[in-house]
Design an enzyme around this catalytic site. Structure first.
Site, PDB file in Angstrom:
ATOM      1  N   SER A 120       0.831  -1.194   0.000  1.00 34.59           N
ATOM      2  CA  SER A 120       0.000   0.000   0.000  1.00 34.59           C
ATOM      3  C   SER A 120       0.878   1.261   0.000  1.00 34.59           C
ATOM      4  CB  SER A 120      -0.966  -0.046   1.193  1.00 34.59           C
ATOM      5  OG  SER A 120      -2.024   0.852   1.013  1.00 34.59           O
ATOM      6  N   ASP A 153      -5.270  -4.054  -2.165  1.00 34.83           N
ATOM      7  CA  ASP A 153      -4.290  -3.625  -1.171  1.00 34.83           C
ATOM      8  C   ASP A 153      -3.614  -4.807  -0.471  1.00 34.83           C
ATOM      9  OD1 ASP A 153      -3.163  -2.535   1.335  1.00 34.83           O
ATOM     10  OD2 ASP A 153      -4.242  -0.720   0.799  1.00 34.83           O
TER      11      ASP A 153
END
Length: 291
Positions: A41, A154
């Site tokens: 991320s 993510d």
């Protein structure tokens, strides 16, 4: 202090990840050489730009941008997410240019999650910005990214502090930055004087320009609730992962340091990361000359 080579693990956590910049700055100034980065991320974004030599350019642009300027990079036309991410990636391309991971001067791994296979995906070759885009696909907020025929979101969904890609590194230390640390009761960063100046209020006003109804605003509120739940999950996952595979040094950041989308607080967050290292007992001990 003698020279120390480092494998740096950069966790997920939205705008809190700007703390990573301060950590990197402190390490560089204090005799550490970063030879490997594993990130997911925001950790993949910061780590990837650093590996490509474009982190300073990104930080310079970010520090000049206010909440509204950043908001205009969010194109609210996503599929499977509120934002497609196309405008944001065009901006990152303008800042960073084209790079392939295998050509970077240090080892880099971006971690994403394959939502169909329900497993981690380590991206350590191919176009850097594609790897970053896959890793930052916050569920419900960003459209999932298709990469090598896999639908990716993510990396923090399964592993918010991805230490495993560093296991075979031949470095002196593994340092992990965990953005999902326990909530602190102390005042961490200056708050906006009024809520109307905050990011959430700004995004609601911005969305109203696109619809006379409140559909998009309601979607935004749903994303905020989902994101809060996601952060709670990440904090629990990070604690579990790090207890099983502890790094040599963990730098822990309270998960209530700032809001997930408060990237306009870049200067304060970067300084916070630098100060964390400056006052970290293990890093401080390493600075002292041995007797």
């Amino acid at each position: 202090m003698e020279h120390k080579s480092v494998s740096l693990v950069l966790g997920s956590g939205g705008a809190r990840g700007l703390v990573h910049v301060g950590v990197i700055k402190w390490l560089e100034e204090n005799g550490y050489t970063i030879e490997s980065i594993s990130g997911c991320s925001i950790g993949a974004l910061i780590g990837g730009l650093y590996a490509a030599g474009r982190l300073d350019a990104y930080v310079e642009w970010l520090c000049k941008s206010d909440a509204m300027a950043l908001l205009k990079l969010l194109d609210f036309k996503g599929t499977g997410g509120l934002v497609s991410g196309e405008k944001l990636m065009r901006k990152l391309h303008a800042i960073a240019g084209e790079h392939r991971i295998e050509d970077l001067p240090l080892k880099f791994t971006a971690v994403a999650t394959d939502i169909n296979a329900e497993k981690e995906v380590w991206i350590n070759n191919g176009p850097l910005l594609e790897a970053i885009r896959a890793s930052i696909s916050l569920p419900l907020f960003f459209t999932p990214y298709t990469y090598n025929a896999k639908v990716l979101v993510d990396g923090g969904v399964l592993n918010p502090v991805p230490i495993a890609p560093t296991f075979h590194d031949e470095t002196d230390l593994t340092i992990a930055v965990n953005l999902g640390g326990p909530i602190s009761e102390e005042t961490l960063l200056p708050k906006e004087q009024e809520d109307t100046n905050g990011f959430v209020a700004t995004i609601k006003e911005y969305l109203k320009k696109f619809s006379k109804e409140t559909t998009l605003v309601s979607q935004e509120s749903m994303v905020m609730v989902a994101n809060k739940s996601f952060e709670t999950m990440q904090g629990s996952l990070a604690k579990m992962k790090l207890s099983v595979y502890p790094p040599d040094i963990e730098i822990e950041v309270p998960r209530n340091l700032c809001g997930t989308f408060e990237f306009h607080k870049a200067k304060e967050l970067i300084q916070y990361g630098y100060d964390l290292c400056q006052n970290h007992p293990q890093l401080h001990a390493l600075k002292k000359p041995s007797r």
